[in-house]
Design a protein around this motif. Structure first.
Motif, PDB file in Angstrom:
ATOM      1  N   LYS A  47       0.829  -1.206   0.000  1.00  0.00           N
ATOM      2  CA  LYS A  47       0.000   0.000   0.000  1.00  0.00           C
ATOM      3  C   LYS A  47       0.863   1.255   0.000  1.00  0.00           C
ATOM      4  O   LYS A  47       0.571   2.225  -0.704  1.00  0.00           O
ATOM      5  N   ARG A  48       1.912   1.233   0.792  1.00  0.00           N
ATOM      6  CA  ARG A  48       2.797   2.402   0.855  1.00  0.00           C
ATOM      7  C   ARG A  48       3.531   2.622  -0.461  1.00  0.00           C
ATOM      8  O   ARG A  48       3.728   3.759  -0.889  1.00  0.00           O
ATOM      9  N   ASN A  49       3.949   1.531  -1.109  1.00  0.00           N
ATOM     10  CA  ASN A  49       4.620   1.663  -2.401  1.00  0.00           C
ATOM     11  C   ASN A  49       3.668   2.231  -3.454  1.00  0.00           C
ATOM     12  O   ASN A  49       4.073   3.038  -4.291  1.00  0.00           O
ATOM     13  N   ILE A  50       2.403   1.817  -3.407  1.00  0.00           N
ATOM     14  CA  ILE A  50       1.417   2.357  -4.335  1.00  0.00           C
ATOM     15  C   ILE A  50       1.274   3.863  -4.106  1.00  0.00           C
ATOM     16  O   ILE A  50       1.245   4.651  -5.057  1.00  0.00           O
ATOM     17  N   ALA A  51       1.203   4.269  -2.848  1.00  0.00           N
ATOM     18  CA  ALA A  51       1.086   5.697  -2.531  1.00  0.00           C
ATOM     19  C   ALA A  51       2.311   6.465  -3.000  1.00  0.00           C
ATOM     20  O   ALA A  51       2.187   7.578  -3.528  1.00  0.00           O
ATOM     21  N   ARG A  52       3.490   5.899  -2.822  1.00  0.00           N
ATOM     22  CA  ARG A  52       4.713   6.562  -3.284  1.00  0.00           C
ATOM     23  C   ARG A  52       4.697   6.767  -4.796  1.00  0.00           C
ATOM     24  O   ARG A  52       5.034   7.838  -5.301  1.00  0.00           O
TER      25      ARG A  52
END
Length: 67
Positions: A47-52
């Motif tokens: 999820k964090r990588n998608i946000a980045r």
């Protein structure tokens, strides 16, 4: 995924990576629901990588408009 590596990618590469990450997230969620997920931290990381990636894509869009 490292932020510097993401920033060096082109828009096409970013969109392809975003699509891949979304598919990974779907599969991880499916595994979580069925009880087959071995590493639940992977959900949060994805999820964090998608946000980045979305953030970098937006920054590049704004650079085109403003600069």
């Amino acid at each position: 995924m490292e932020l510097n590596k993401i920033r060096e990618m082109s828009e096409l590469e970013l969109n392809a990576e975003l699509l891949k990450m979304k598919k990974d997230l779907f599969n991880l969620r499916f595994q979580h629901v069925t009880g087959q997920l071995e590493n639940p931290v992977k959900l949060r990381e994805t999820k964090r990588n998608i946000a980045r990636i979305k953030t970098i894509i937006r920054e590049k869009e704004l650079e085109k408009v403003n600069g």
